[in-house]
Design a protein around this motif. Structure first.
Motif, mmCIF file in Angstrom:
data_model
loop_
_atom_site.group_PDB
_atom_site.id
_atom_site.type_symbol
_atom_site.label_atom_id
_atom_site.label_comp_id
_atom_site.label_asym_id
_atom_site.label_seq_id
_atom_site.Cartn_x
_atom_site.Cartn_y
_atom_site.Cartn_z
ATOM 1 N N GLU A 171 0.820 -1.220 0.000
ATOM 2 C CA GLU A 171 0.000 0.000 0.000
ATOM 3 C C GLU A 171 0.854 1.270 0.000
ATOM 4 O O GLU A 171 0.336 2.379 0.085
ATOM 5 C CB GLU A 171 -0.940 0.009 1.212
ATOM 6 N N THR A 172 2.164 1.101 -0.137
ATOM 7 C CA THR A 172 3.094 2.226 -0.080
ATOM 8 C C THR A 172 3.123 3.013 -1.384
ATOM 9 O O THR A 172 3.032 2.447 -2.473
ATOM 10 C CB THR A 172 4.523 1.708 0.220
ATOM 11 N N HIS A 173 3.272 4.328 -1.240
ATOM 12 C CA HIS A 173 3.494 5.204 -2.395
ATOM 13 C C HIS A 173 4.939 5.701 -2.308
ATOM 14 O O HIS A 173 5.335 6.292 -1.307
ATOM 15 C CB HIS A 173 2.531 6.389 -2.381
ATOM 16 N N VAL A 174 5.722 5.447 -3.334
ATOM 17 C CA VAL A 174 7.142 5.782 -3.324
ATOM 18 C C VAL A 174 7.382 7.068 -4.110
ATOM 19 O O VAL A 174 6.874 7.235 -5.225
ATOM 20 C CB VAL A 174 7.991 4.636 -3.923
ATOM 21 N N ILE A 175 8.170 7.977 -3.521
ATOM 22 C CA ILE A 175 8.592 9.200 -4.204
ATOM 23 C C ILE A 175 10.114 9.236 -4.189
ATOM 24 O O ILE A 175 10.721 9.267 -3.118
ATOM 25 C CB ILE A 175 8.037 10.468 -3.520
ATOM 26 N N ALA A 176 10.729 9.214 -5.349
ATOM 27 C CA ALA A 176 12.195 9.267 -5.465
ATOM 28 C C ALA A 176 12.599 10.624 -6.001
ATOM 29 O O ALA A 176 12.086 11.065 -7.032
ATOM 30 C CB ALA A 176 12.708 8.163 -6.383
ATOM 31 N N VAL A 177 13.514 11.277 -5.289
ATOM 32 C CA VAL A 177 13.917 12.638 -5.645
ATOM 33 C C VAL A 177 15.326 12.653 -6.220
ATOM 34 O O VAL A 177 16.295 12.257 -5.562
ATOM 35 C CB VAL A 177 13.848 13.567 -4.410
ATOM 36 N N CYS A 178 15.452 13.087 -7.454
ATOM 37 C CA CYS A 178 16.735 13.318 -8.117
ATOM 38 C C CYS A 178 17.518 12.021 -8.353
ATOM 39 O O CYS A 178 17.034 11.107 -8.993
ATOM 40 C CB CYS A 178 17.547 14.343 -7.326
#
Length: 425
Positions: A171-178
């Motif tokens: 159920e996780t939402h992943v946000i990867a920055v740069c």
């Protein structure tokens, strides 16, 4: 430059400048001098104060500075930082708001390992804590990790992300920055093949070099221009005797900082001269705009040599992820195997580090994903920092990312647990 002498020489120079600043401040602030006011002494004290703080913060890890949070009930709630998974090269941490109901959105914010601490995403975390359960990859400074902990390259980094996603569940939402955008994409594809039930619900990639050649910049040109031998000879050193990681090969944070600042030396020089003048005239404060920015910007961390060199070689030079040829732990990752994880890319129109086109290339690699689960956004007028921490993020991008998460949420379930595959620890 690969030996301890070079590393210790840089640290000695930094330490000496910090001492010179402290000495100048103490001398110019001597009580007897106050009897006869002298602008020169005021300026010397200001120079000492700014200089001491500048060189001191280079080896200080910034604090998250998120002690309390005002919730919808109008009350201030304490924010506790819990360590969910602890690993030699990085931890998975959770920003838990005490006394608040668990929020429906569980977000894994993948911080870059590119010279600064995860606290670089402080404002991003603050904006998401409002209505999300926020988890962050908290990478460690390589100088503090004993050689006995082993190596850490981009394959190990990817496997860390795999384990973090497994721990958090589907159920996780992943946000990867740069920087981690291509490796997070690879980690998701790895799970799609090896452990499909542990895949996240959505993946948002912000300003990352998935295909560095799509839109060349000064950063990508540098990666093409120098050879790996030149990089190893000029950039890699061994940690000196002062730290726990003595003998470990690293790309030193102080060396990285000199590269960062050389790109805009005139602007940085003016900023420090202006700050000295403000301190001298009593117009500065401990948390003014200058100090807020440089307290974070100057706080740098060492990267392991193998991580830095493998990133340049395999992501920028060979373009393994852009060509869908990336191998992790002996397994060739196929990004086309991602079939039900919604993927969104975010780019800044004025981003001169990861220019528009480099990140959106991820959508073309997701050949097994229907168009209904793909999305992209290019923020007009936004530079690299603005797309994850500035006004553009707060006012325009964050609402779009929240909306994307809501549209692609999965019911809470228990992910299938597999044996962790952390390499070389």
């Amino acid at each position: 430059m690969r030996y301890m002498m070079s590393y210790d020489l840089m640290e000695t120079t930094r330490n000496m400048n910090q001492w010179l600043g402290a000495t100048a401040l103490s001398m110019a602030s001597y009580p007897a001098f106050s009897a006869i006011p002298n602008p020169a002494l005021n300026w010397l004290a200001a120079w000492g104060e700014v200089t001491e703080r500048t060189f001191q913060r280079m080896v200080a890890r910034p604090d998250w500075g998120i002690g309390t949070f005002t919730c919808e009930d109008g009350k201030d709630h304490t924010v506790e930082i819990d360590t969910v998974l602890e690993r030699p090269f990085g931890d998975l941490i959770h920003f838990r708001v005490v006394g608040r109901e668990v929020q429906p959105r569980k977000v894994l914010l993948v911080a870059p390992m590119s010279g600064h601490y995860a606290t670089l995403l402080r404002s991003t975390v603050k904006s998401l804590v409002e209505n999300c359960e926020v988890y962050v990859t908290d990478w460690h400074n390589a100088r503090d990790i004993p050689v006995s902990a082993g190596k850490f390259d981009i394959e190990d980094y990817t496997l860390y992300l795999v384990d973090f996603m497994r721990e958090m569940g589907p159920e996780t939402h992943v946000i990867a920055v740069c920087q981690p955008a291509p490796l997070t994409l690879a980690a998701t594809a790895y799970l799609a093949e090896q452990d499909p039930e542990a895949q996240p619900s959505s993946l948002t990639l912000i300003g990352g070099p998935v295909d560095p050649d799509a839109t060349p910049t000064e950063v990508t040109d540098f990666g093409r221009r120098v050879t790996m031998g030149q990089l190893e000879e000029t950039m890699i050193q061994r940690v000196g005797f002062k730290y726990a990681g003595v003998g470990r090969k690293v790309y030193p944070g102080l060396l990285q900082l000199s590269s960062f600042m050389s790109m805009n030396m005139d602007r940085h020089s003016k900023a420090f001269m202006d700050q000295i003048q403000r301190v001298s005239s009593g117009e500065a404060s401990d948390h003014d705009a200058h100090n807020r920015f440089y307290d974070e910007y100057l706080a740098v961390m060492d990267m392991t040599a193998e991580f830095y060199l493998s990133t340049v070689d395999r992501v920028f030079k060979k373009g393994e992820i852009a060509k869908n040829e990336f191998v992790v732990d002996g397994h060739k990752v196929d990004i086309g195997k991602i079939t039900d994880v919604a993927v969104k890319t975010v780019e800044g129109a004025n981003d001169d580090i990861s220019a528009p086109g480099q990140c959106i290339a991820a959508l073309d690699l997701c050949t097994g994903l229907p168009d209904s689960k793909k999305a992209s956004h290019v923020e007009p007028g936004a530079g690299h920092y603005g797309i994850f921490a500035g006004r553009s993020w707060r006012n325009n991008i964050r609402p779009l990312v929240i909306e994307f998460m809501n549209a692609n949420s999965r019911p809470k379930g228990k992910a299938k647990r597999s044996k962790p595959k952390i390499a070389a620890v």
